[in-house]
Design an enzyme around this catalytic site. Structure first.
Site, PDB file in Angstrom:
ATOM      1  N   MET A 265     -11.225  -6.418   5.503  1.00  0.00           N
ATOM      2  CA  MET A 265     -10.458  -5.439   6.284  1.00  0.00           C
ATOM      3  C   MET A 265     -10.128  -6.040   7.648  1.00  0.00           C
ATOM      4  O   MET A 265     -11.021  -6.521   8.361  1.00  0.00           O
ATOM      5  CB  MET A 265     -11.271  -4.150   6.494  1.00  0.00           C
ATOM      6  CG  MET A 265     -11.593  -3.350   5.245  1.00  0.00           C
ATOM      7  SD  MET A 265     -10.168  -2.821   4.267  1.00  0.00           S
ATOM      8  CE  MET A 265      -9.223  -1.881   5.473  1.00  0.00           C
TER       9      MET A 265
ATOM     10  N   HIS B 228      -1.160  -1.328  -4.352  1.00  0.00           N
ATOM     11  CA  HIS B 228      -2.447  -1.025  -3.719  1.00  0.00           C
ATOM     12  C   HIS B 228      -2.541   0.480  -3.439  1.00  0.00           C
ATOM     13  O   HIS B 228      -1.663   1.062  -2.794  1.00  0.00           O
ATOM     14  CB  HIS B 228      -2.541  -1.830  -2.419  1.00  0.00           C
ATOM     15  CG  HIS B 228      -3.839  -1.723  -1.688  1.00  0.00           C
ATOM     16  ND1 HIS B 228      -4.941  -2.510  -1.991  1.00  0.00           N
ATOM     17  CD2 HIS B 228      -4.219  -0.946  -0.640  1.00  0.00           C
ATOM     18  CE1 HIS B 228      -5.931  -2.220  -1.159  1.00  0.00           C
ATOM     19  NE2 HIS B 228      -5.527  -1.266  -0.330  1.00  0.00           N
TER      20      HIS B 228
ATOM     21  N   ASP C 155      -4.838   3.450  -1.790  1.00  0.00           N
ATOM     22  CA  ASP C 155      -5.916   3.708  -0.833  1.00  0.00           C
ATOM     23  C   ASP C 155      -6.523   5.084  -1.048  1.00  0.00           C
ATOM     24  O   ASP C 155      -5.893   6.101  -0.755  1.00  0.00           O
ATOM     25  CB  ASP C 155      -5.364   3.600   0.594  1.00  0.00           C
ATOM     26  CG  ASP C 155      -5.120   2.159   0.994  1.00  0.00           C
ATOM     27  OD1 ASP C 155      -6.052   1.353   0.852  1.00  0.00           O
ATOM     28  OD2 ASP C 155      -4.000   1.834   1.420  1.00  0.00           O
TER      29      ASP C 155
ATOM     30  N   MET D  43      -9.242   7.774   0.024  1.00  0.00           N
ATOM     31  CA  MET D  43     -10.053   8.131   1.197  1.00  0.00           C
ATOM     32  C   MET D  43     -10.652   9.516   1.013  1.00  0.00           C
ATOM     33  O   MET D  43     -10.008  10.404   0.449  1.00  0.00           O
ATOM     34  CB  MET D  43      -9.168   8.119   2.442  1.00  0.00           C
ATOM     35  CG  MET D  43      -8.439   6.795   2.647  1.00  0.00           C
ATOM     36  SD  MET D  43      -7.540   6.805   4.201  1.00  0.00           S
ATOM     37  CE  MET D  43      -6.720   5.205   4.103  1.00  0.00           C
TER      38      MET D  43
ATOM     39  N   MET E 144     -12.325   4.034  -0.470  1.00  0.00           N
ATOM     40  CA  MET E 144     -12.985   4.194   0.835  1.00  0.00           C
ATOM     41  C   MET E 144     -13.701   5.532   0.774  1.00  0.00           C
ATOM     42  O   MET E 144     -13.304   6.519   1.424  1.00  0.00           O
ATOM     43  CB  MET E 144     -11.923   4.156   1.955  1.00  0.00           C
ATOM     44  CG  MET E 144     -11.385   2.757   2.180  1.00  0.00           C
ATOM     45  SD  MET E 144      -9.803   2.767   3.052  1.00  0.00           S
ATOM     46  CE  MET E 144      -8.694   2.924   1.658  1.00  0.00           C
TER      47      MET E 144
ATOM     48  N   ASP F 261      -6.526  -6.687   4.158  1.00  0.00           N
ATOM     49  CA  ASP F 261      -6.002  -5.325   4.206  1.00  0.00           C
ATOM     50  C   ASP F 261      -5.991  -4.803   5.640  1.00  0.00           C
ATOM     51  O   ASP F 261      -7.048  -4.611   6.242  1.00  0.00           O
ATOM     52  CB  ASP F 261      -6.871  -4.428   3.312  1.00  0.00           C
ATOM     53  CG  ASP F 261      -6.253  -3.067   3.087  1.00  0.00           C
ATOM     54  OD1 ASP F 261      -5.146  -2.807   3.597  1.00  0.00           O
ATOM     55  OD2 ASP F 261      -6.893  -2.262   2.384  1.00  0.00           O
TER      56      ASP F 261
ATOM     57  N   SER G 215       0.855  -1.187   0.000  1.00  0.00           N
ATOM     58  CA  SER G 215       0.000   0.000   0.000  1.00  0.00           C
ATOM     59  C   SER G 215       0.889   1.235   0.000  1.00  0.00           C
ATOM     60  O   SER G 215       1.661   1.451   0.950  1.00  0.00           O
ATOM     61  CB  SER G 215      -0.895   0.021   1.236  1.00  0.00           C
ATOM     62  OG  SER G 215      -1.413   1.339   1.399  1.00  0.00           O
TER      63      SER G 215
ATOM     64  N   HIS H 116      -8.411   0.871  -4.010  1.00  0.00           N
ATOM     65  CA  HIS H 116      -9.331   0.621  -2.899  1.00  0.00           C
ATOM     66  C   HIS H 116     -10.056   1.915  -2.569  1.00  0.00           C
ATOM     67  O   HIS H 116      -9.472   2.836  -1.996  1.00  0.00           O
ATOM     68  CB  HIS H 116      -8.488   0.116  -1.709  1.00  0.00           C
ATOM     69  CG  HIS H 116      -9.261  -0.164  -0.467  1.00  0.00           C
ATOM     70  ND1 HIS H 116      -8.641  -0.385   0.743  1.00  0.00           N
ATOM     71  CD2 HIS H 116     -10.599  -0.280  -0.234  1.00  0.00           C
ATOM     72  CE1 HIS H 116      -9.567  -0.630   1.665  1.00  0.00           C
ATOM     73  NE2 HIS H 116     -10.758  -0.556   1.108  1.00  0.00           N
TER      74      HIS H 116
HETATM   75  C1  DX5 Z   1      -6.370   1.170   5.659  1.00  0.00           C
HETATM   76  C2  DX5 Z   1      -5.873   0.901   4.263  1.00  0.00           C
HETATM   77  C3  DX5 Z   1      -4.739  -0.071   4.179  1.00  0.00           C
HETATM   78  C4  DX5 Z   1      -3.525   0.360   4.941  1.00  0.00           C
HETATM   79  C5  DX5 Z   1      -2.692  -0.826   5.276  1.00  0.00           C
HETATM   80  O1  DX5 Z   1      -7.455   2.009   5.605  1.00  0.00           O
HETATM   81  O2  DX5 Z   1      -6.925   0.387   3.461  1.00  0.00           O
HETATM   82  O3  DX5 Z   1      -4.425  -0.399   2.857  1.00  0.00           O
HETATM   83  O4  DX5 Z   1      -2.747   1.294   4.268  1.00  0.00           O
HETATM   84  O5  DX5 Z   1      -1.619  -0.397   6.046  1.00  0.00           O
HETATM   85  P1  DX5 Z   1      -0.883  -1.337   7.077  1.00  0.00           P
HETATM   86  O6  DX5 Z   1      -0.353  -2.510   6.298  1.00  0.00           O
HETATM   87  O7  DX5 Z   1       0.181  -0.456   7.622  1.00  0.00           O
HETATM   88  O8  DX5 Z   1      -1.911  -1.757   8.088  1.00  0.00           O
HETATM   89 ZN    ZN Z   2      -6.450  -0.519   1.407  1.00  0.00          ZN
END
Ligand code: DX5
Ligand code: ZN
Length: 227
Positions: free
Chosen positions: A141, A37, A39, A41, A72, A176, A12, A70
């Site tokens: 998750m 990956h 993320d 948000m 969110m 994840d 990620s 991903h």
């Molecule tokens: C959390 C994200 C993950 C996160 C994982 O909201 O979706 O992808 O970055 O990070 P680690 O591996 O540090 O938990």
């Molecule tokens: Zn993620």
């Protein structure tokens, strides 16, 4: 691309140097990452803000493997096309992000991209029971989404249940949150095949010292191999 349930590591980039994404992406790929990956948000569905479509489009130029986006965000449907055009290979939406996950997965597939569906820790496996034929991936998750570096929440019961529900379907189970050499064997044993890892891949390394990323990924693979 034929379906193969081998173990994949998807770093990620939330844990990368935000001023140097191009080199960070190339570094993790050179060091053996299977997917990248991303993320996304929105400060609403989750309490943090990250990347809009233009940022994802800029990342795309550096990704030579597979870009796993991903989302969110809520609502999600109005943004699917923009993230598809930005170059995602797979787009994952959360079941909790809206009332119509079936329509959302149809909309993702309509863009020609692979479709993923994510489940927060509090959401049961059954929430995806009727959309498994519309999904290429289920993301479990193992932290509450929003931040990297959080403590792993044990979801192995949910993973086993999903594995049984998926049966012979060509659907990946992605994990994840909090994946590291200690937790990775537990989730793979339960049936996961795609491991997202942020802090466990990037910790201790940098674009100037990328061998650490490789060693961190090898530590996860070796732990899984020893299980
Ligand atoms: C959390 C994200 C993950 C996160 C994982 O909201 O979706 O992808 O970055 O990070 P680690 O591996 O540090 O938990
Ligand atoms: Zn993620």
């Amino acid at each position: 691309m034929t379906f193969e349930r081998k173990i994949r590591i998807a770093p990620s980039i939330l844990s990368a140097d935000f001023a140097d994404f191009g080199r960070e992406i190339r570094a993790v790929e050179d060091q053996g990452a299977d997917w990248v990956h991303v993320d996304v948000m929105d400060g609403h569905f989750v309490p943090n803000l990250t990347f809009g479509p233009p940022a994802v489009k800029a990342f795309r130029k550096h990704v030579t493997t597979f870009m796993d986006v991903h989302l969110m965000i809520a609502p999600v449907d109005p943004y699917i096309e923009a993230y598809a055009e930005a170059g995602a290979d797979l787009i994952t939406a959360h079941v909790e992000a809206g009332p119509h996950i079936h329509r959302t997965l149809q909309a993702i597939r309509a863009t020609g991209k692979k479709a993923g569906v994510a489940l927060n820790p509090g959401t049961p496996a059954e929430a995806v029971a009727h959309v498994l034929d519309l999904a290429d991936l289920v993301c479990v998750m193992t932290v509450n989404p929003g931040f990297g570096g959080q403590k792993f929440i044990d979801m192995t019961g949910k993973i086993r249940r999903l594995r049984a529900m998926i049966g012979d379907r060509p659907v990946h189970i992605e994990i994840d949150g909090g994946v590291d050499p200690v937790t990775a064997p537990l989730v793979v044993e339960a049936g996961a095949d795609v491991l997202v890892a942020g802090s466990a891949v990037f910790k201790g390394g940098s674009v100037g010292d990328p061998g650490v990323y490789g060693a961190n990924m090898r530590a996860i693979r070796e732990a899984v191999g020893r299980r």
